[in-house]
Write a protein that holds these residues in place. Structure first.
Motif, PDB file in Angstrom:
ATOM      1  N   PRO A  67      -3.125   0.179   2.226  1.00  0.00           N
ATOM      2  CA  PRO A  67      -3.854   1.195   3.003  1.00  0.00           C
ATOM      3  C   PRO A  67      -4.348   0.620   4.328  1.00  0.00           C
ATOM      4  O   PRO A  67      -5.011  -0.421   4.362  1.00  0.00           O
ATOM      5  CB  PRO A  67      -5.012   1.568   2.068  1.00  0.00           C
ATOM      6  CG  PRO A  67      -4.457   1.352   0.699  1.00  0.00           C
ATOM      7  CD  PRO A  67      -3.560   0.152   0.822  1.00  0.00           C
ATOM      8  N   LEU A  68      -4.004   1.308   5.423  1.00  0.00           N
ATOM      9  CA  LEU A  68      -4.151   0.700   6.747  1.00  0.00           C
ATOM     10  C   LEU A  68      -5.597   0.401   7.149  1.00  0.00           C
ATOM     11  O   LEU A  68      -5.890  -0.703   7.609  1.00  0.00           O
ATOM     12  CB  LEU A  68      -3.493   1.596   7.803  1.00  0.00           C
ATOM     13  CG  LEU A  68      -1.966   1.552   7.838  1.00  0.00           C
ATOM     14  CD1 LEU A  68      -1.431   2.494   8.908  1.00  0.00           C
ATOM     15  CD2 LEU A  68      -1.491   0.133   8.119  1.00  0.00           C
ATOM     16  N   LEU A  69      -6.494   1.369   7.022  1.00  0.00           N
ATOM     17  CA  LEU A  69      -7.851   1.163   7.519  1.00  0.00           C
ATOM     18  C   LEU A  69      -8.540  -0.035   6.862  1.00  0.00           C
ATOM     19  O   LEU A  69      -9.036  -0.926   7.569  1.00  0.00           O
ATOM     20  CB  LEU A  69      -8.692   2.426   7.345  1.00  0.00           C
ATOM     21  CG  LEU A  69     -10.138   2.315   7.847  1.00  0.00           C
ATOM     22  CD1 LEU A  69     -10.176   1.932   9.324  1.00  0.00           C
ATOM     23  CD2 LEU A  69     -10.894   3.631   7.623  1.00  0.00           C
ATOM     24  N   ILE A  72      -6.844  -3.272   8.055  1.00  0.00           N
ATOM     25  CA  ILE A  72      -7.214  -3.614   9.432  1.00  0.00           C
ATOM     26  C   ILE A  72      -8.610  -4.235   9.472  1.00  0.00           C
ATOM     27  O   ILE A  72      -8.850  -5.244  10.153  1.00  0.00           O
ATOM     28  CB  ILE A  72      -7.145  -2.370  10.333  1.00  0.00           C
ATOM     29  CG1 ILE A  72      -5.680  -1.939  10.523  1.00  0.00           C
ATOM     30  CG2 ILE A  72      -7.789  -2.652  11.693  1.00  0.00           C
ATOM     31  CD1 ILE A  72      -5.526  -0.617  11.245  1.00  0.00           C
ATOM     32  N   LEU A  73      -9.538  -3.658   8.718  1.00  0.00           N
ATOM     33  CA  LEU A  73     -10.899  -4.189   8.675  1.00  0.00           C
ATOM     34  C   LEU A  73     -10.916  -5.613   8.123  1.00  0.00           C
ATOM     35  O   LEU A  73     -11.625  -6.482   8.633  1.00  0.00           O
ATOM     36  CB  LEU A  73     -11.793  -3.279   7.832  1.00  0.00           C
ATOM     37  CG  LEU A  73     -12.101  -1.902   8.426  1.00  0.00           C
ATOM     38  CD1 LEU A  73     -12.912  -1.071   7.429  1.00  0.00           C
ATOM     39  CD2 LEU A  73     -12.844  -2.028   9.741  1.00  0.00           C
ATOM     40  N   ILE A  74     -10.116  -5.850   7.091  1.00  0.00           N
ATOM     41  CA  ILE A  74     -10.022  -7.202   6.527  1.00  0.00           C
ATOM     42  C   ILE A  74      -9.472  -8.163   7.575  1.00  0.00           C
ATOM     43  O   ILE A  74      -9.973  -9.272   7.754  1.00  0.00           O
ATOM     44  CB  ILE A  74      -9.141  -7.207   5.268  1.00  0.00           C
ATOM     45  CG1 ILE A  74      -9.812  -6.418   4.141  1.00  0.00           C
ATOM     46  CG2 ILE A  74      -8.871  -8.644   4.797  1.00  0.00           C
ATOM     47  CD1 ILE A  74      -8.898  -6.137   2.964  1.00  0.00           C
ATOM     48  N   SER A 169     -11.621  -7.379   0.685  1.00  0.00           N
ATOM     49  CA  SER A 169     -10.363  -7.628  -0.032  1.00  0.00           C
ATOM     50  C   SER A 169     -10.514  -7.329  -1.519  1.00  0.00           C
ATOM     51  O   SER A 169      -9.626  -6.733  -2.140  1.00  0.00           O
ATOM     52  CB  SER A 169      -9.933  -9.090   0.155  1.00  0.00           C
ATOM     53  OG  SER A 169      -9.667  -9.377   1.504  1.00  0.00           O
ATOM     54  N   LYS A 170     -11.637  -7.735  -2.086  1.00  0.00           N
ATOM     55  CA  LYS A 170     -11.873  -7.481  -3.507  1.00  0.00           C
ATOM     56  C   LYS A 170     -11.880  -5.991  -3.790  1.00  0.00           C
ATOM     57  O   LYS A 170     -11.323  -5.526  -4.791  1.00  0.00           O
ATOM     58  CB  LYS A 170     -13.197  -8.111  -3.940  1.00  0.00           C
ATOM     59  CG  LYS A 170     -13.467  -7.991  -5.431  1.00  0.00           C
ATOM     60  CD  LYS A 170     -14.674  -8.800  -5.852  1.00  0.00           C
ATOM     61  CE  LYS A 170     -14.877  -8.716  -7.371  1.00  0.00           C
ATOM     62  NZ  LYS A 170     -16.048  -9.533  -7.806  1.00  0.00           N
ATOM     63  N   ARG A 171     -12.481  -5.215  -2.891  1.00  0.00           N
ATOM     64  CA  ARG A 171     -12.513  -3.771  -3.084  1.00  0.00           C
ATOM     65  C   ARG A 171     -11.117  -3.174  -2.984  1.00  0.00           C
ATOM     66  O   ARG A 171     -10.761  -2.263  -3.753  1.00  0.00           O
ATOM     67  CB  ARG A 171     -13.444  -3.121  -2.048  1.00  0.00           C
ATOM     68  CG  ARG A 171     -13.702  -1.643  -2.314  1.00  0.00           C
ATOM     69  CD  ARG A 171     -14.931  -1.143  -1.597  1.00  0.00           C
ATOM     70  NE  ARG A 171     -14.807  -1.213  -0.145  1.00  0.00           N
ATOM     71  CZ  ARG A 171     -15.738  -0.751   0.691  1.00  0.00           C
ATOM     72  NH1 ARG A 171     -16.859  -0.221   0.208  1.00  0.00           N
ATOM     73  NH2 ARG A 171     -15.563  -0.835   1.983  1.00  0.00           N
ATOM     74  N   ARG A 175      -9.068  -1.143  -5.979  1.00  0.00           N
ATOM     75  CA  ARG A 175      -8.676   0.262  -5.789  1.00  0.00           C
ATOM     76  C   ARG A 175      -7.167   0.460  -5.705  1.00  0.00           C
ATOM     77  O   ARG A 175      -6.641   1.459  -6.201  1.00  0.00           O
ATOM     78  CB  ARG A 175      -9.334   0.818  -4.522  1.00  0.00           C
ATOM     79  CG  ARG A 175     -10.844   0.963  -4.624  1.00  0.00           C
ATOM     80  CD  ARG A 175     -11.403   1.611  -3.365  1.00  0.00           C
ATOM     81  NE  ARG A 175     -12.854   1.794  -3.453  1.00  0.00           N
ATOM     82  CZ  ARG A 175     -13.597   2.359  -2.500  1.00  0.00           C
ATOM     83  NH1 ARG A 175     -13.019   2.789  -1.384  1.00  0.00           N
ATOM     84  NH2 ARG A 175     -14.895   2.483  -2.657  1.00  0.00           N
ATOM     85  N   TYR A 176      -6.458  -0.488  -5.049  1.00  0.00           N
ATOM     86  CA  TYR A 176      -5.046  -0.252  -4.750  1.00  0.00           C
ATOM     87  C   TYR A 176      -4.110  -1.281  -5.363  1.00  0.00           C
ATOM     88  O   TYR A 176      -2.896  -1.059  -5.385  1.00  0.00           O
ATOM     89  CB  TYR A 176      -4.837  -0.213  -3.227  1.00  0.00           C
ATOM     90  CG  TYR A 176      -5.749   0.760  -2.522  1.00  0.00           C
ATOM     91  CD1 TYR A 176      -5.532   2.135  -2.605  1.00  0.00           C
ATOM     92  CD2 TYR A 176      -6.838   0.304  -1.777  1.00  0.00           C
ATOM     93  CE1 TYR A 176      -6.376   3.035  -1.950  1.00  0.00           C
ATOM     94  CE2 TYR A 176      -7.688   1.177  -1.129  1.00  0.00           C
ATOM     95  CZ  TYR A 176      -7.454   2.557  -1.227  1.00  0.00           C
ATOM     96  OH  TYR A 176      -8.294   3.429  -0.589  1.00  0.00           O
ATOM     97  N   ALA A 177      -4.624  -2.412  -5.814  1.00  0.00           N
ATOM     98  CA  ALA A 177      -3.843  -3.469  -6.479  1.00  0.00           C
ATOM     99  C   ALA A 177      -2.608  -3.910  -5.691  1.00  0.00           C
ATOM    100  O   ALA A 177      -1.498  -3.963  -6.232  1.00  0.00           O
ATOM    101  CB  ALA A 177      -3.428  -3.009  -7.872  1.00  0.00           C
ATOM    102  N   PRO A 178      -2.731  -4.245  -4.383  1.00  0.00           N
ATOM    103  CA  PRO A 178      -1.574  -4.792  -3.659  1.00  0.00           C
ATOM    104  C   PRO A 178      -1.310  -6.218  -4.101  1.00  0.00           C
ATOM    105  O   PRO A 178      -2.174  -6.863  -4.716  1.00  0.00           O
ATOM    106  CB  PRO A 178      -2.037  -4.735  -2.200  1.00  0.00           C
ATOM    107  CG  PRO A 178      -3.518  -4.945  -2.291  1.00  0.00           C
ATOM    108  CD  PRO A 178      -3.949  -4.249  -3.556  1.00  0.00           C
ATOM    109  N   SER A 179      -0.127  -6.744  -3.779  1.00  0.00           N
ATOM    110  CA  SER A 179       0.127  -8.155  -4.076  1.00  0.00           C
ATOM    111  C   SER A 179      -0.674  -9.008  -3.087  1.00  0.00           C
ATOM    112  O   SER A 179      -0.851  -8.623  -1.927  1.00  0.00           O
ATOM    113  CB  SER A 179       1.617  -8.475  -3.972  1.00  0.00           C
ATOM    114  OG  SER A 179       2.003  -8.589  -2.616  1.00  0.00           O
TER     115      SER A 179
END
Length: 293
Positions: A67-69, A72-74, A169-171, A175-179
């Motif tokens: 998820p982009l937003l 980007i914040l990370i 990143s933890k959030r 929520r999204y479980a990316p690699s």
């Protein structure tokens, strides 16, 4: 491969990671003789992001961005702010001191996780925060007029920015479980693009494209941003999280020692006392125990 040999290999990977990341602060200080802080940071992380995307392609992992937003914040926190502020702090601050102040990140992460993720602050973590506060006071020595205030504030800000990136990143993982590799590559790319913008807008010295600059850049990209990251994944996969957190204890103290030996930045007695308190605080926050479970 036996469990014992895997554990031994993970411990060696942990030690190598500590040394690589600790020495990178010395390299980041030395490279300022040949380039401005934001130019170097931008080039380093553009190349670092390209390396990570190459690894994604080589391992046939998805290139689809998280998820982009939030990503980007990370990137703005964990790459642009952490690296930009840390490199800027090194312009007037010693490598060992800046690394130590930047690696107070676990303390800020505890506070931010409490505020953002509603994670409970245990008595042990309160103790760690208290010890860290005493350590920072000893290192900064405000009774001497704060000395190099700008470098101190920038280094602490770098640590706080990394901590915010960690919490965000933890959030995202929850929520999204990316690699991990996919998220790291994309956030690094967005952070690197912001560093490019800053480098183009801020007047700096011209880059001296000599062998020392190229060597520092190669070390930062290949060793600190690529190989060490891969070793860290091995550590996380094979060792308990509590043991892996020893890296937070090892990197800043090794940075101080390397800066002392290589750059002749000898810490004062009060700074050594501050280092001891900070390390005790890190130990408390990490949750490590002296006895076996």
């Amino acid at each position: 491969m036996t469990a014992t040999s895997q554990s031994r290999g993970a411990v060696l990977a942990l030690l190598a990671t500590i040394v690589i990341w600790a020495y990178s602060w010395v390299v980041m200080k030395q490279v300022l003789q040949h380039a401005g802080p934001f130019d170097f940071a931008a080039i380093r992380y553009v190349l670092g992001a390209l390396v990570l995307f190459g690894v994604l392609l080589a391992t046939r992992q998805s290139l689809r961005p998280p998820p982009l937003l939030p990503t980007i914040l990370i990137g703005l926190c964990q790459t642009a702010a952490f690296q930009g502020l840390g490199q800027w702090a090194l312009v007037s601050g010693g490598a060992g001191r800046v690394a130590l102040l930047a690696y107070t990140m676990p303390f800020w992460a505890v506070l931010l996780a409490w505020l953002i993720l509603q994670e409970r602050l245990t008595p042990r973590r309160w103790l760690g925060l208290g010890l860290a506060a005493i350590g920072l006071i000893c290192i900064i020595e405000p009774w001497h007029g704060l000395g190099n205030t700008g470098s101190t504030v920038l280094a602490i800000g770098a640590g706080a920015a990394w901590a915010m990136g960690t919490v965000l990143s933890k959030r995202v993982f929850l929520r999204y479980a990316p690699s991990p590799l996919n998220l790291t590559a994309w956030q690094m790319l967005f952070g690197a693009l912001m560093l490019v913008v800053i480098a183009l807008c801020v007047p700096q010295r011209s880059i001296e494209w000599n062998w020392q600059f190229i060597g520092c850049l190669a070390y930062s990209v290949v060793m600190a941003s690529s190989i060490a990251w891969g070793l860290w994944l091995i550590v996380l996969q094979r060792l308990p999280t509590a043991v892996a957190s020893l890296a937070s204890l090892g990197v800043p103290i090794m940075s101080v020692l390397l800066a002392w030996v290589i750059l002749h930045e000898q810490p004062s007695a009060m700074e050594w006392l501050g280092i001891a308190f900070v390390l005790l605080g890190l130990f408390a926050v990490s949750g490590l125990r002296l006895r076996k479970a």
